[in-house]
Design a protein around this motif. Sequence first.
Motif, PDB file in Angstrom:
ATOM      1  N   ARG A 170       0.776  -1.120   0.061  1.00 51.58           N
ATOM      2  CA  ARG A 170       0.052   0.022   0.040  1.00 51.58           C
ATOM      3  C   ARG A 170       0.849   1.306  -0.081  1.00 51.58           C
ATOM      4  O   ARG A 170       0.516   2.321  -0.521  1.00 51.58           O
ATOM      5  CB  ARG A 170      -1.036   0.045   1.182  1.00 51.58           C
ATOM      6  N   LEU A 171       1.784   1.187   0.724  1.00 51.33           N
ATOM      7  CA  LEU A 171       2.971   2.467   0.727  1.00 51.33           C
ATOM      8  C   LEU A 171       3.473   2.645  -0.699  1.00 51.33           C
ATOM      9  O   LEU A 171       3.506   3.922  -0.990  1.00 51.33           O
ATOM     10  CB  LEU A 171       4.045   2.125   1.684  1.00 51.33           C
ATOM     11  N   ASP A 172       3.801   1.724  -1.172  1.00 48.36           N
ATOM     12  CA  ASP A 172       4.532   1.949  -2.692  1.00 48.36           C
ATOM     13  C   ASP A 172       3.443   2.416  -3.392  1.00 48.36           C
ATOM     14  O   ASP A 172       3.692   3.386  -4.366  1.00 48.36           O
ATOM     15  CB  ASP A 172       5.019   0.563  -3.179  1.00 48.36           C
ATOM     16  N   ALA A 173       2.342   1.860  -3.224  1.00 50.07           N
ATOM     17  CA  ALA A 173       0.975   2.348  -4.236  1.00 50.07           C
ATOM     18  C   ALA A 173       0.805   3.915  -4.065  1.00 50.07           C
ATOM     19  O   ALA A 173       0.547   4.731  -4.939  1.00 50.07           O
ATOM     20  CB  ALA A 173      -0.184   1.527  -4.207  1.00 50.07           C
ATOM     21  N   PHE A 174       0.745   4.190  -2.786  1.00 50.29           N
ATOM     22  CA  PHE A 174       0.698   5.791  -2.353  1.00 50.29           C
ATOM     23  C   PHE A 174       1.598   6.663  -3.013  1.00 50.29           C
ATOM     24  O   PHE A 174       1.364   7.741  -3.554  1.00 50.29           O
ATOM     25  CB  PHE A 174       0.722   5.765  -0.865  1.00 50.29           C
ATOM     26  N   VAL A 175       2.937   5.874  -3.062  1.00 51.72           N
ATOM     27  CA  VAL A 175       4.167   6.857  -3.597  1.00 51.72           C
ATOM     28  C   VAL A 175       3.798   7.083  -5.057  1.00 51.72           C
ATOM     29  O   VAL A 175       4.063   8.190  -5.412  1.00 51.72           O
ATOM     30  CB  VAL A 175       5.386   6.211  -3.235  1.00 51.72           C
ATOM     31  N   VAL A 176       3.533   5.978  -5.650  1.00 50.34           N
ATOM     32  CA  VAL A 176       3.221   6.178  -7.095  1.00 50.34           C
ATOM     33  C   VAL A 176       2.206   6.930  -7.609  1.00 50.34           C
ATOM     34  O   VAL A 176       2.184   7.747  -8.290  1.00 50.34           O
ATOM     35  CB  VAL A 176       3.167   4.645  -7.596  1.00 50.34           C
ATOM     36  N   GLY A 177       1.070   7.021  -6.878  1.00 52.30           N
ATOM     37  CA  GLY A 177      -0.020   7.656  -6.800  1.00 52.30           C
ATOM     38  C   GLY A 177       0.279   9.252  -6.742  1.00 52.30           C
ATOM     39  O   GLY A 177      -0.228  10.126  -7.593  1.00 52.30           O
ATOM     40  N   VAL A 178       1.117   9.564  -5.647  1.00 53.38           N
ATOM     41  CA  VAL A 178       1.539  10.938  -5.463  1.00 53.38           C
ATOM     42  C   VAL A 178       2.561  11.380  -6.684  1.00 53.38           C
ATOM     43  O   VAL A 178       2.365  12.664  -7.295  1.00 53.38           O
ATOM     44  CB  VAL A 178       2.287  10.978  -3.994  1.00 53.38           C
TER      45      VAL A 178
END
Length: 304
Positions: free
Chosen positions: A65-73
């Motif tokens: 989830r953290l990786d997905a959040f960074v990609v989204g930002v």
Amino acid sequence: MSTLRRRLGLLSAHLVVAVIALVVIGGATRVMEAGLACPDWPLCFGSFLPGRQMNVQVFLEWFHRLDAFVVGVALVVMAVTTMVRRRQLPSWLPWLAAGLMILVAMQGGLGALTVTHLLPSDVVTAHLALALTLVALLSGLTQRLLHPAAVAAPLWWRISALLGLLSVFSQCLLGGRLATSWAGQRCLAGGEACHLVLSHRVTAMPVAVVLLVFAGAALLAGGWARRQWPWLAGVVLLVLTQVALGVLTLRLGLSQPAVTVAHQLVAALLIALMAALLVRSPAGRPSPSLSVVLDDTSLEACHG
């Protein structure tokens, strides 16, 4: 190449790595049966960083989830930047960046559904498909930004690369369907859902042949296509590795998570490589310099 275009290209290249990591971590989460290690969404056990509940399974789901959040930002930053500085960039770039931002938002929504609906196979497969779509688009975007070309690649190259990309993508979706429904384990344990395993095995060889024929035809064609031999060698190496991993996975009875995750990693790398080859084009040739001839009259006028 402008500094802004180069920076966006480097950001896109980093995002390719981040999304491939996202796919691999998602695969590791599945084989470790950690998809529901965090029972809530978007937080994990009601907090951003679950301390007391942290173990290997919780870490995999939390880090995914953290990786997905960074990609989204990062994609939001890219979309805003390309919109604000659109006059300095190709006209298609802001639209593509906005599309990528929408896709990653949809990816987050599918991620939420996988938790709230207890890992339904269709949703998890769609989650994988969207992630691989992001890998392909970002890989192609990186090529366009860092290696702009004024000359289109030969038509046979584009058709063959597109066919190879679609073949790998379809095979990945079939493998994802097999994995998310646990068909491999069910087939080995009780003879159930073996048709999915058989379909994946039967279609693997035609896909490998398509990629190997593309690489061989490019090398035989000579010229610009042959000069892409490092990329083509990468395709051949990945195909052979993927076939070996697929055979090894079944021989081990799906008992080694590392082999299964490596199988998914190579698939994501093939998607990225074929997408890059699809949009790769010969570099534009600089126009020959024109000699300026001045007659005596013009020289005298200038002197006067």
